[in-house]
Design a protein around this motif. Structure first.
Motif, PDB file in Angstrom:
ATOM      1  N   VAL A 144      -0.642  -4.118  -5.175  1.00 27.98           N
ATOM      2  CA  VAL A 144      -0.145  -2.941  -4.837  1.00 27.98           C
ATOM      3  C   VAL A 144      -0.982  -1.762  -5.197  1.00 27.98           C
ATOM      4  O   VAL A 144      -1.576  -1.640  -6.326  1.00 27.98           O
ATOM      5  N   VAL A 145      -1.454  -1.263  -4.269  1.00 30.08           N
ATOM      6  CA  VAL A 145      -2.382  -0.194  -4.129  1.00 30.08           C
ATOM      7  C   VAL A 145      -1.726   1.378  -4.092  1.00 30.08           C
ATOM      8  O   VAL A 145      -0.993   1.274  -3.128  1.00 30.08           O
ATOM      9  N   LYS A 146      -2.036   2.247  -4.955  1.00 35.62           N
ATOM     10  CA  LYS A 146      -1.395   3.400  -4.945  1.00 35.62           C
ATOM     11  C   LYS A 146      -2.459   4.747  -4.934  1.00 35.62           C
ATOM     12  O   LYS A 146      -3.209   4.509  -5.797  1.00 35.62           O
ATOM     13  N   LEU A 147      -2.270   5.614  -3.971  1.00 37.46           N
ATOM     14  CA  LEU A 147      -3.023   6.618  -4.074  1.00 37.46           C
ATOM     15  C   LEU A 147      -2.329   7.550  -5.343  1.00 37.46           C
ATOM     16  O   LEU A 147      -1.267   7.946  -5.229  1.00 37.46           O
ATOM     17  N   LYS A 148      -3.534   8.235  -6.062  1.00 36.22           N
ATOM     18  CA  LYS A 148      -2.851   8.802  -7.114  1.00 36.22           C
ATOM     19  C   LYS A 148      -3.309  10.470  -7.103  1.00 36.22           C
ATOM     20  O   LYS A 148      -2.516  11.575  -7.594  1.00 36.22           O
ATOM     21  N   VAL A 170       0.567  -1.238   0.186  1.00 42.10           N
ATOM     22  CA  VAL A 170      -0.120   0.031  -0.107  1.00 42.10           C
ATOM     23  C   VAL A 170       0.904   1.423  -0.133  1.00 42.10           C
ATOM     24  O   VAL A 170       1.805   1.407   0.722  1.00 42.10           O
ATOM     25  N   ALA A 171       0.557   2.187  -0.750  1.00 41.33           N
ATOM     26  CA  ALA A 171       1.155   3.493  -0.868  1.00 41.33           C
ATOM     27  C   ALA A 171       0.443   4.535  -0.887  1.00 41.33           C
ATOM     28  O   ALA A 171      -0.368   4.735  -1.695  1.00 41.33           O
ATOM     29  N   VAL A 172       0.385   5.441   0.281  1.00 39.68           N
ATOM     30  CA  VAL A 172      -0.328   6.405   0.487  1.00 39.68           C
ATOM     31  C   VAL A 172       0.643   7.633   0.641  1.00 39.68           C
ATOM     32  O   VAL A 172       1.258   7.839   2.119  1.00 39.68           O
ATOM     33  N   ARG A 184      -6.221  -2.451   3.448  1.00 36.38           N
ATOM     34  CA  ARG A 184      -5.886  -3.882   3.874  1.00 36.38           C
ATOM     35  C   ARG A 184      -7.036  -4.593   4.051  1.00 36.38           C
ATOM     36  O   ARG A 184      -6.899  -5.711   3.691  1.00 36.38           O
ATOM     37  N   GLU A 185      -8.035  -3.973   4.807  1.00 39.18           N
ATOM     38  CA  GLU A 185      -9.128  -4.553   5.024  1.00 39.18           C
ATOM     39  C   GLU A 185      -9.956  -5.137   3.951  1.00 39.18           C
ATOM     40  O   GLU A 185     -10.417  -6.358   3.746  1.00 39.18           O
ATOM     41  N   LEU A 186     -10.145  -4.479   2.769  1.00 36.25           N
ATOM     42  CA  LEU A 186     -10.937  -4.761   1.617  1.00 36.25           C
ATOM     43  C   LEU A 186      -9.962  -5.647   0.740  1.00 36.25           C
ATOM     44  O   LEU A 186     -10.565  -6.562   0.314  1.00 36.25           O
TER      45      LEU A 186
END
Length: 105
Positions: free
Chosen positions: A74-78, A37-39, A58-60
């Motif tokens: 990998v999830v990243k905020l844009k 996860v990248a925020v 993380r929960e989802l």
């Protein structure tokens, strides 16, 4: 997830929404699905909001990985959050972010 695996995933083409980019690749042989996860601090100024977003993601994702999604993610905020609320994450925007993540799954 090690940095080499994250770099490898970031080279793939992401699924995107207005706020999120989600990079997905199949797991390595015999390994459990992993999550990154990248925020960025630039996009979510307050640590409270960054941590809240990371917990939500993380929960989802973990729920999806146990049932249908058996891949490394990998999830990243844009896009910056809280522009209208002085940098604070509010309930309405949090629900929008949650629905967009669910749309990517």
């Amino acid at each position: 997830m090690n940095s080499a695996r994250i770099s490898e995933l970031l080279k793939t083409r992401p699924k995107t929404t207005m706020y999120w980019g989600m990079y997905v690749a199949s797991t390595q042989a015999g390994a459990e699905p992993d999550l990154g996860v990248a925020v960025a601090k630039k996009l979510a100024k307050r640590a409270v909001d960054r941590n809240r977003l990371k917990r939500m993601i993380r929960e989802l994702i973990w729920a999806a990985q146990t049932s249908t999604l058996n891949k490394d993610v990998v999830v990243k905020l844009k896009k910056p959050i809280g522009r209208d609320t002085r940098g604070r994450l509010r309930k309405k925007e949090k629900e929008t972010l949650r629905s967009q993540i669910l749309g990517l799954l």
